[in-house]
Design an enzyme around this catalytic site. Sequence first.
Site, mmCIF file in Angstrom:
data_model
loop_
_atom_site.group_PDB
_atom_site.id
_atom_site.type_symbol
_atom_site.label_atom_id
_atom_site.label_comp_id
_atom_site.label_asym_id
_atom_site.label_seq_id
_atom_site.Cartn_x
_atom_site.Cartn_y
_atom_site.Cartn_z
ATOM 1 N N ASP A 103 13.466 -31.419 59.287
ATOM 2 C CA ASP A 103 12.592 -31.688 58.142
ATOM 3 C C ASP A 103 13.442 -31.994 56.907
ATOM 4 O O ASP A 103 14.610 -31.607 56.825
ATOM 5 C CB ASP A 103 11.732 -30.449 57.827
ATOM 6 C CG ASP A 103 10.808 -30.103 58.979
ATOM 7 O OD1 ASP A 103 10.507 -30.991 59.789
ATOM 8 O OD2 ASP A 103 10.408 -28.920 59.065
HETATM 9 N N1 URA Z 1 11.628 -26.498 62.998
HETATM 10 C C1 URA Z 1 11.105 -26.787 61.793
HETATM 11 O O1 URA Z 1 10.076 -26.242 61.410
HETATM 12 N N2 URA Z 1 11.759 -27.652 61.017
HETATM 13 C C2 URA Z 1 12.916 -28.263 61.384
HETATM 14 O O2 URA Z 1 13.469 -29.040 60.612
HETATM 15 C C3 URA Z 1 13.441 -27.954 62.648
HETATM 16 C C4 URA Z 1 12.778 -27.070 63.455
#
Ligand code: URA
Length: 244
Positions: A103
């Site tokens: 993310d």
């Molecule tokens: N899980 C998440 O919630 N975000 C990420 O970036 C990776 C795994």
Amino acid sequence: MIRLDKYLADMGIGTRQEVKKYIRQGRVSVNGKTVKSPDIKIREEEDKVCFDAKEVAYASYEYYMLNKPSGVVSATEDPTEATVIDLIKDKKRKDLFPVGRLDKDTEGLLLITNDGQLAHRLLSPKKHVDKTYYARIRGIVTEEDVEAFKSGVNIGTDEKEEWTRPGLLKILRSEAESEILLTIQEGKYHQVKRMFQAVGKEVVYLRRESMGSLKLDQKLKPGEYRLLTKEELEDVTDENAERY
Ligand code: URA
């Protein structure tokens, strides 16, 4: 062996049309001699190709370990946002991509490469590659959460359930703000955040620490990167070819 114009285009000197023009303009030499035809064949490992008198070494595959910083998107191109590929300033190849997505606000290990086969093996759900995340959580993380994650949690909705496979939760510190390590083998959208949501808690900071045998180099600050070592590359390639 590959054509001179492809060699230069692969290395990001320009588009096929542009590099043909540069070659005709006499800006390219091979083994010290100016060449004017774009279709001569180059031995990638042996011939010395120069553009404007600067050597252009050929790289078939490149593998970078990036400590992704927060605020950057895991994409190859974006019209408005900085991407993880923009951070790789020394890249030779122009076809690099991130292996999987973190993310925008997540930090940590991201493999950047143009090796599609390796990426496919690392991301394929069938290969069960472990991914370990460090997170800080708003709320007290409990043994019940450990047990819930061990069986899998529903990260969907009441109308449409979506169960995760088992995850291994390790509590490092359990207070109003807790610290944990979570190892999962899947990569569902926002998975870690949604797993904690499922047990009524919120992820306030998330960093990926490892993916298969590949561990985030603790010397890399967010935004920094380096080439994979030969050993890391061998391990991550072997492990996926054989062990899983
Ligand atoms: N899980 C998440 O919630 N975000 C990420 O970036 C990776 C795994």
